[in-house]
Design an enzyme around this catalytic site. Structure first.
Site, PDB file in Angstrom:
ATOM      1  N   ALA A  63     -82.089 -14.508 -27.157  1.00 53.40           N
ATOM      2  CA  ALA A  63     -81.440 -15.872 -27.001  1.00 53.40           C
ATOM      3  C   ALA A  63     -79.923 -15.331 -26.976  1.00 53.40           C
ATOM      4  O   ALA A  63     -79.507 -14.585 -27.457  1.00 53.40           O
ATOM      5  CB  ALA A  63     -81.990 -16.717 -28.166  1.00 53.40           C
ATOM      6  N   GLY A 102     -85.808 -12.952 -27.443  1.00 52.53           N
ATOM      7  CA  GLY A 102     -86.205 -14.049 -26.790  1.00 52.53           C
ATOM      8  C   GLY A 102     -86.706 -13.792 -25.147  1.00 52.53           C
ATOM      9  O   GLY A 102     -87.253 -14.197 -24.515  1.00 52.53           O
ATOM     10  N   GLU A 105     -89.887 -12.409 -25.149  1.00 51.17           N
ATOM     11  CA  GLU A 105     -90.867 -13.380 -25.511  1.00 51.17           C
ATOM     12  C   GLU A 105     -91.130 -14.305 -24.112  1.00 51.17           C
ATOM     13  O   GLU A 105     -92.294 -14.824 -23.977  1.00 51.17           O
ATOM     14  CB  GLU A 105     -90.106 -14.608 -26.409  1.00 51.17           C
ATOM     15  N   GLU A 125     -85.048  -9.554 -33.966  1.00 53.95           N
ATOM     16  CA  GLU A 125     -84.573 -10.664 -34.647  1.00 53.95           C
ATOM     17  C   GLU A 125     -84.414 -10.391 -36.163  1.00 53.95           C
ATOM     18  O   GLU A 125     -83.359 -11.033 -36.788  1.00 53.95           O
ATOM     19  CB  GLU A 125     -85.497 -11.809 -34.369  1.00 53.95           C
TER      20      GLU A 125
HETATM   21  N1  CAA Z   1     -76.321 -13.304 -27.488  1.00 48.59           N
HETATM   22  C1  CAA Z   1     -75.040 -13.292 -27.234  1.00 48.59           C
HETATM   23  N2  CAA Z   1     -74.285 -12.375 -26.842  1.00 48.59           N
HETATM   24  C2  CAA Z   1     -74.811 -10.991 -26.797  1.00 48.59           C
HETATM   25  C3  CAA Z   1     -76.221 -10.812 -27.163  1.00 48.59           C
HETATM   26  C4  CAA Z   1     -76.676 -12.077 -27.379  1.00 48.59           C
HETATM   27  N3  CAA Z   1     -78.076 -11.918 -27.500  1.00 48.59           N
HETATM   28  N4  CAA Z   1     -76.380  -9.617 -26.819  1.00 48.59           N
HETATM   29  C5  CAA Z   1     -75.206  -9.100 -26.732  1.00 48.59           C
HETATM   30  N5  CAA Z   1     -74.179  -9.838 -26.414  1.00 48.59           N
HETATM   31  C6  CAA Z   1     -73.114  -9.628 -26.310  1.00 48.59           C
HETATM   32  C7  CAA Z   1     -72.344  -8.870 -27.288  1.00 48.59           C
HETATM   33  O1  CAA Z   1     -71.596  -9.318 -28.483  1.00 48.59           O
HETATM   34  C8  CAA Z   1     -71.396  -8.115 -26.436  1.00 48.59           C
HETATM   35  O2  CAA Z   1     -70.099  -9.103 -26.191  1.00 48.59           O
HETATM   36  P1  CAA Z   1     -68.701  -8.544 -25.859  1.00 48.59           P
HETATM   37  O3  CAA Z   1     -68.682  -7.766 -24.627  1.00 48.59           O
HETATM   38  O4  CAA Z   1     -67.936  -9.868 -25.875  1.00 48.59           O
HETATM   39  O5  CAA Z   1     -68.268  -7.817 -27.211  1.00 48.59           O
HETATM   40  C9  CAA Z   1     -71.897  -7.983 -24.839  1.00 48.59           C
HETATM   41  O6  CAA Z   1     -72.948  -8.934 -25.006  1.00 48.59           O
HETATM   42  C10 CAA Z   1     -72.353  -6.541 -24.904  1.00 48.59           C
HETATM   43  O7  CAA Z   1     -73.117  -6.307 -25.735  1.00 48.59           O
HETATM   44  P2  CAA Z   1     -73.190  -4.607 -26.191  1.00 48.59           P
HETATM   45  O8  CAA Z   1     -71.681  -4.330 -26.511  1.00 48.59           O
HETATM   46  O9  CAA Z   1     -73.954  -4.541 -27.624  1.00 48.59           O
HETATM   47  O10 CAA Z   1     -73.887  -3.685 -25.140  1.00 48.59           O
HETATM   48  P3  CAA Z   1     -74.740  -2.606 -25.155  1.00 48.59           P
HETATM   49  O11 CAA Z   1     -75.052  -1.958 -23.920  1.00 48.59           O
HETATM   50  O12 CAA Z   1     -74.251  -1.506 -26.220  1.00 48.59           O
HETATM   51  O13 CAA Z   1     -76.188  -3.039 -25.642  1.00 48.59           O
HETATM   52  C11 CAA Z   1     -78.032  -4.709 -26.076  1.00 48.59           C
HETATM   53  C12 CAA Z   1     -76.728  -4.282 -25.186  1.00 48.59           C
HETATM   54  C13 CAA Z   1     -79.004  -3.492 -26.471  1.00 48.59           C
HETATM   55  C14 CAA Z   1     -78.497  -5.712 -25.326  1.00 48.59           C
HETATM   56  C15 CAA Z   1     -77.167  -5.013 -27.457  1.00 48.59           C
HETATM   57  O14 CAA Z   1     -76.115  -5.821 -26.946  1.00 48.59           O
HETATM   58  C16 CAA Z   1     -78.152  -5.824 -28.114  1.00 48.59           C
HETATM   59  O15 CAA Z   1     -78.880  -5.139 -29.054  1.00 48.59           O
HETATM   60  N6  CAA Z   1     -77.817  -7.221 -28.513  1.00 48.59           N
HETATM   61  C17 CAA Z   1     -78.714  -8.097 -29.202  1.00 48.59           C
HETATM   62  C18 CAA Z   1     -80.147  -7.898 -28.833  1.00 48.59           C
HETATM   63  C19 CAA Z   1     -80.808  -9.102 -29.710  1.00 48.59           C
HETATM   64  O16 CAA Z   1     -80.655  -9.120 -30.838  1.00 48.59           O
HETATM   65  N7  CAA Z   1     -81.745 -10.028 -29.275  1.00 48.59           N
HETATM   66  C20 CAA Z   1     -82.395 -11.189 -30.106  1.00 48.59           C
HETATM   67  C21 CAA Z   1     -81.431 -12.526 -30.038  1.00 48.59           C
HETATM   68  S1  CAA Z   1     -82.160 -13.252 -31.178  1.00 48.59           S
HETATM   69  C22 CAA Z   1     -83.375 -14.137 -30.328  1.00 48.59           C
HETATM   70  O17 CAA Z   1     -83.718 -13.885 -29.166  1.00 48.59           O
HETATM   71  C23 CAA Z   1     -84.131 -15.350 -30.930  1.00 48.59           C
HETATM   72  C24 CAA Z   1     -85.437 -15.895 -30.609  1.00 48.59           C
HETATM   73  O18 CAA Z   1     -86.519 -15.469 -30.768  1.00 48.59           O
HETATM   74  C25 CAA Z   1     -85.165 -17.065 -29.697  1.00 48.59           C
END
Ligand code: CAA
Length: 699
Positions: A63, A102, A105, A125
């Site tokens: 998400a 998400g 999911e 999460e």
């Molecule tokens: N939402 C918004 N922004 C996100 C994001 C997310 N889920 N995941 C990554 N970003 C953004 C980062 O903030 C970063 O932004 P900037 O360039 O402005 O700094 C950009 O995307 C790139 O991210 P990384 O620098 O972390 O890139 P990476 O290649 O090193 O890693 C990744 C990629 C593994 C996807 C890592 O970003 C990550 O772990 N992201 C979070 C994943 C996560 O926690 N997902 C679950 C979200 S909560 C959810 O989904 C709830 C639900 O059940 C509905």
């Protein structure tokens, strides 16, 4: 239709390609696009199957975390997943990159899943203080059973699709062109006349109800000990998946998600997620270019030098270690070897890679060996003269493109740079011990440090998998400045009546990995003692000075390594016991200082520590040493055991309320104004109704 999801029809398959760089987060526009695309595909009689895929580097990675601060706009992600699942035509998720949260999911809502063999998936999460809120807690156990589902959700760690436990989630894993392979898979599904296969209807995961229940109970007992609130909720949702009808389970999950997303824990964890990423964007990166790094020279093979060398070798770099003489060099090289061997013993490093790492390690007892290095990191003792001598020599040896770095944790980098012909080539790279493990790297920027040197330091951090944080020059930089204030206030409380054991307990219950006095015992009291003796001639007599630590050191009680410190460690025990003799020493010193002891509640201990840390952080911001509050939080969380779920001291200050904290500071300042000088930013922010996190957003 929305640009965030590109709709194409290939033969009889509708392809919905998510196009929301960089990670295809499921923002509002993507959700709208998915629903529109689905409706379109269902209404088109020529379409017989629907494929979901991510454009660019990944299937959706979750998400959009940024959207969690406000009420979600329709369609919500759970609804999107439900609609995909309810589709009357087969829906196939084609996964590459990292299908997280998400994103995974959505894949669980699809009827069939095919993945690229390099892909990973997960439900991270919990690391954001929430739980999978789009049906993940209900669908993952249905497909995979309680054990693997809970493992994904409680660890938050991604799993490779090639992991043997991943087979329950993926029907097919392919190499090569994923889109093509997914189209072929869709053609097979159509040819077989296969129907949609809603995950909600699966009961296999619950076949062994007793087994399922025992996994749930074991996990519940385990996570109840964790300070975070999300893990318990996750286990309860997984339990609900087996006990309740699907829709009721979904409602259960939604209620828990809503509670968690509004919690301080989640607010703090989301804050630190973005703070870590923002910290790595140093302003100098816009002006400077990183040098290519292949050969790293390290001066000094002590604990720090060896740890840095091990980190560099693990990242595939070539390392040249230089020590003063052959004996010290041998010791340094064997320290590096020991670190790598430990990794082999713990199964973290294969024997092939171990040999490969060692083949890239060399050692010499002459600085001349640094001549052709791309980067030289000095890691010798904390003495200005010694460091200046080394850099003066290096100046005549290295080429003009070699970036120089010092690992000092306190000394003035500007003074070190003064001996250099090209001071712009010197940057501070403050590693934390053990350097091959700790992820924090303070990148210290002196008055004359050039942007290229900074960019090179940041590039090294990334190569080593570390989080770089910019610090200006001051005694102790960001981390040790805040930590010194923390230690000082604990010493004051000890002298004023709290025992070190009470203070340690209070700080552990706050969430610190160890209490401050335990940390001193572990690190060795002699190191701080040597520093105090060095600083004694310049110490302002008006400063409050607590002598207890000196008294312990005078007895040779340097902490765990000598069997005694603030605690007693009988027979080499690792866990200390309270020591009545230490309490007697404290009492005697209180009497000398004329202090009548008073008691401190756990809450007061914690509030004083928070006030000292946040006030010091505020000063570092005013002085320009720290760029933003989130940088300070990142340093404390990654370098000093500050609980991640509290987000760092500046975030905790926001959550505690700046008005209340300012009132605390003023009360403490009345007792000892020299130490507790209330920073003006508290007043300014609370008058404007703003927080430190607003400063993060604006930076
Ligand atoms: N939402 C918004 N922004 C996100 C994001 C997310 N889920 N995941 C990554 N970003 C953004 C980062 O903030 C970063 O932004 P900037 O360039 O402005 O700094 C950009 O995307 C790139 O991210 P990384 O620098 O972390 O890139 P990476 O290649 O090193 O890693 C990744 C990629 C593994 C996807 C890592 O970003 C990550 O772990 N992201 C979070 C994943 C996560 O926690 N997902 C679950 C979200 S909560 C959810 O989904 C709830 C639900 O059940 C509905």
């Amino acid at each position: 239709m929305s640009d965030a999801v590109i709709y194409q029809v290939e033969g009889d398959v509708a392809v919905l390609a998510v196009n929301n760089p960089p990670v295809n987060a499921l923002s509002h526009a993507v959700r709208v696009g998915l629903v529109e695309g689905l409706d379109h595909a269902l209404a088109d009689d020529t379409v017989r199957a629907i494929m979901l895929i991510g454009m660019g580097r990944t299937f959706p990675a979750g998400a959009d975390i940024r959207e969690f601060v406000s009420a979600p706009k329709d369609p919500w992600l759970p609804e999107v997943c439900n609609r995909l699942e309810a589709a009357s035509k087969p829906v196939i998720a084609a996964v590459h990159g990292t299908a997280l949260g998400g994103g995974f999911e959505v894949a669980l809502g699809a009827h069939y899943r095919i993945a690229d063999d390099k892909a990973a998936f997960g439900l991270p999460e919990v690391t954001l203080g929430i739980l999978p809120g789009a049906g993940g807690t209900q669908r993952a156990p249905r497909l995979g059973g309680a054990e693997v589902a809970l493992d994904l959700m409680l660890s938050g760690r991604p799993m490779k699709v090639t992991d043997k436990r991943a087979g329950v989630f993926f029907d097919r894993v392919v190499s090569g062109d994923l889109r093509q392979a997914a189209l072929e898979y869709a053609a097979e599904i159509i040819a077989d006349g296969a129907n949609p296969r809603p995950t909600r209807d699966i009961t296999d995961g619950f076949r062994d109800a007793a087994d399922y229940q025992s996994v749930v109970q074991d996990k519940l007992a385990e996570v109840s000990r964790r300070p975070e609130i999300a893990p318990v909720e996750i286990v309860r949702c997984v339990e609900a998946a087996a006990l309740l009808p699907f829709d009721t389970g979904m409602a259960f999950e939604r209620a828990a998600f809503d509670t968690l997303v509004a919690s301080d824990h989640s607010d703090a964890l989301r804050h630190i997620f973005f703070a870590e990423r923002k910290a790595a964007k140093l302003p100098e990166l816009a002006q400077g270019t990183a040098r290519d790094i292949d050969r790293v020279g390290i001066v000094g093979g002590g604990t720090m030098g060896a740890g840095i060398a091990a980190a560099c070798l693990s990242a595939g770099l070539r390392v040249m270690l230089v020590e003063r003489d052959g004996t010290l060099l041998d010791k340094g090289l064997s320290r590096i070897r020991d670190i790598l061997e430990r990794d082999v013993r713990r199964g973290r490093l294969g024997i092939d890679r171990f040999e490969d790492h060692l083949s890239r390690l060399q050692g010499r007892d002459d600085l001349v060996a640094m001549a052709d290095m791309d980067l030289v990191i000095e890691a010798v003792i904390e003495e200005m003269d010694v460091k200046q001598q080394i850099f003066a020599q290096l100046d005549g040896i290295v080429g003009e493109n070699t970036v120089l770095a010092t690992n000092t944790s306190y000394l003035d980098i500007n003074e070190i740079a003064s001996v250099l012909e090209q001071p712009e080539m010197l940057v501070g790279l403050h590693f934390f011990s053990p350097a091959h493990v700790m992820r924090l790297l303070e990148v210290v920027v002196g008055e004359r440090t050039g942007a290229d040197a900074v960019a090179t330091g940041v590039a090294l951090a990334k190569r080593l998998g570390k989080i770089p944080v910019r610090s200006g020059v001051c005694d102790g930089f960001i981390g040790n400045s805040v930590f010194a204030a923390y230690r000082a206030v604990c010493d004051f409380m000890m002298e004023d009546g709290a025992s070190p054991y009470e203070i340690d307990k209070a700080m552990r219950s706050f969430g610190m990995a160890l209490g401050p006095f335990q940390v001193s015992d572990l690190a060795g009291l002699d190191i701080a003692w040597a520093r105090r003796k060095r600083l004694a001639p310049t110490r302002d007599p008006a400063d409050r000075y607590v002598v207890v630590a000196d008294r312990l050191c005078e007895r040779g009680w340097f902490g765990q390594k000598t069997g005694r410190g603030y605690y007693r460690y009988p027979d080499g025990a690792r866990k200390g016991e309270p020591d009545p003799e230490v309490l007697a020493i404290i009492e005697a010193e209180r009497a000398v200082a004329g202090i009548v002891p008073r008691s401190f509640s756990v809450k007061e201990i914690q509030r004083r520590v928070l006030a000292a840390m946040a006030n010091t952080g505020a000063r570092l911001l005013r002085e320009g040493i720290a760029t933003r509050p989130g940088d300070i939080d990142t340093v404390l969380v990654h370098g000093y055991g500050y609980p991640r779920w509290r987000g760092g001291p500046m975030k905790t200050a926001d959550q505690a309320g700046l008005l209340a904290l300012k009132a605390d500071l003023e009360r403490f300042a009345a007792e000892y104004p020299r130490f507790w000088q209330v920073e003006p930013v508290f007043d300014a922010l609370q008058r404007e109704g703003r927080h430190f996190s607003d400063l993060d957003r604006e930076s």
